[in-house]
Design an enzyme around this catalytic site. Sequence first.
Site, PDB file in Angstrom:
ATOM      1  N   GLU A  37       0.827  -1.217   0.000  1.00  0.00           N
ATOM      2  CA  GLU A  37       0.000   0.000   0.000  1.00  0.00           C
ATOM      3  C   GLU A  37       0.853   1.255   0.000  1.00  0.00           C
ATOM      4  O   GLU A  37       0.420   2.305  -0.460  1.00  0.00           O
ATOM      5  CB  GLU A  37      -0.934   0.022   1.218  1.00  0.00           C
ATOM      6  N   HIS A  70       8.297 -27.570  -0.061  1.00  0.00           N
ATOM      7  CA  HIS A  70       7.721 -28.791  -0.615  1.00  0.00           C
ATOM      8  C   HIS A  70       6.620 -28.504  -1.637  1.00  0.00           C
ATOM      9  O   HIS A  70       5.968 -29.412  -2.121  1.00  0.00           O
ATOM     10  CB  HIS A  70       7.200 -29.669   0.531  1.00  0.00           C
ATOM     11  N   LYS A 128     -13.652   0.022  -4.484  1.00  0.00           N
ATOM     12  CA  LYS A 128     -14.788   0.257  -3.578  1.00  0.00           C
ATOM     13  C   LYS A 128     -15.906   0.998  -4.306  1.00  0.00           C
ATOM     14  O   LYS A 128     -17.081   0.662  -4.157  1.00  0.00           O
ATOM     15  CB  LYS A 128     -14.338   1.075  -2.360  1.00  0.00           C
TER      16      LYS A 128
END
Length: 458
Positions: free
Chosen positions: A305, A326, A440
């Site tokens: 950010e 792994h 948003k």
Amino acid sequence: MLKFDFAHTKLKERRHILPFQLQVNRAHSKIINRTGEGSDFLGWVDLPVNYDKTEINRMLDKVNDLKQKQVEILLVIGIGGSFLSSKSGIDFVKGYSYTEDKVLFTGTDLSSDHIKIVEEKLKGKKWAIAVISKSGITLEPALAFRHFKNLLQQVQPENTNEYIIAITDAEKGALKELSNSEGYTTFTIPNDIGGRFSGLTPVGLFPMAFAGIDIIKVMDGAAKARDKYLNDSSLKTNDAFRYAVARHFYGLKRWSYHPDRATPSGNNPMHWTLKGSKKYYEEVFVTWTPDLIQTSEWVKQLIGESLSKKGRGILPTSATFTRDLHSLGQTFQEGYKSFFETVIWVEKERNEITITDDLKNIDGLNYLIKNKFSDTNIMTYKAVTASHFSGGTPVMTILLDDKTEETLGYFWYFFFITTAMSGYLLKVNPFDQPGVEVYKKKMFKNFKRELNGNEKNN
Ligand code: PA5
């Protein structure tokens, strides 16, 4: 408490770090004189030495009050900068199992199944809510708060509001308004500190205090880091700035000419490049204990950010070893080298467990008996770091002494200041997040469109 090294990279101090001294001096002056972009959000800089002790005592009193009321679980409701510091801090100091049963987190997504799981964990227990939101209108925590406030009302009908703590803006916002009208105990998120820099405010401190963490020690650790890094701009001694330059060199700066050019041209650091080096597009934060998985999440938000703006920055990502060796070991060793690694290594674990003898020794591992698990972790860490470097990946390391409160505070401050330095080197405002608003707006528009559509269909 913390050391930084870039031994497993091709970076050379004189050739690649020190030439940035002038740029670092300029950026440093922006931080201490508050003259850079976003300087209204530099409240974290002096916080470790000028924090409000009355607020800390009020928090400790409220924790005692909840304990006296026999509250077993604190349900923290918040998202982004409003939850990552406390969750990562508790995992760091107390161990990650703590945030699986004693301090729970929600308001971090829109999943009904998650809400259900939290409800199940609360069943039959006495619990309280800490709702953390500067604005009070962030969708995920606002919806979760509605839900769990109603549930609390049902299971704790008497004096319900004594079991709700709001951490929010001092004066404005929906949560502040609600707190005033309902009489919740409130703690303040300072105006000059953004979400991702708020770990040393009640946002991080209150849930940590409930978890039994000594929050004064966290502040002491941060104050030590401030002493060490704030007033020293020298690239010979300031590890926070050395790290900022190293990562700037690898991933953040805009190359001003062909990156594979081997020879430095003149004294302009922007024209310096490593022989055969290239720009990296990802920084992978590697941790070696599950207790630090959330620390990587915290770092990712802080870096992402703060620095990913104007088409600049790098993608911060993470892996936890040995688990991910792994699944991603092949990629790390031989995949396309678009990334460098930053290992966050902790020297001392809280517990030491010795590897036991096995009479049959079918796995052939008896030669390790009497060693500790942590001995094998260290040996593996050294081998993996060397292997990845030999495979062409630069590996930098941030070494932490232990997982104590002081080290946590020190580490947080180190990351705050190194991030501020990175932002100013990159010529972006490290303290805003305009891009977060874009989705948003679309989301709320979409809600309206879809819900209106449904109304018509009904
Ligand atoms: O770092 C930030 O500013 C964000 O991650 C915010 O903390 C997050 O969006 C939550 O916002 P609020 O505290 O207003 O609910």
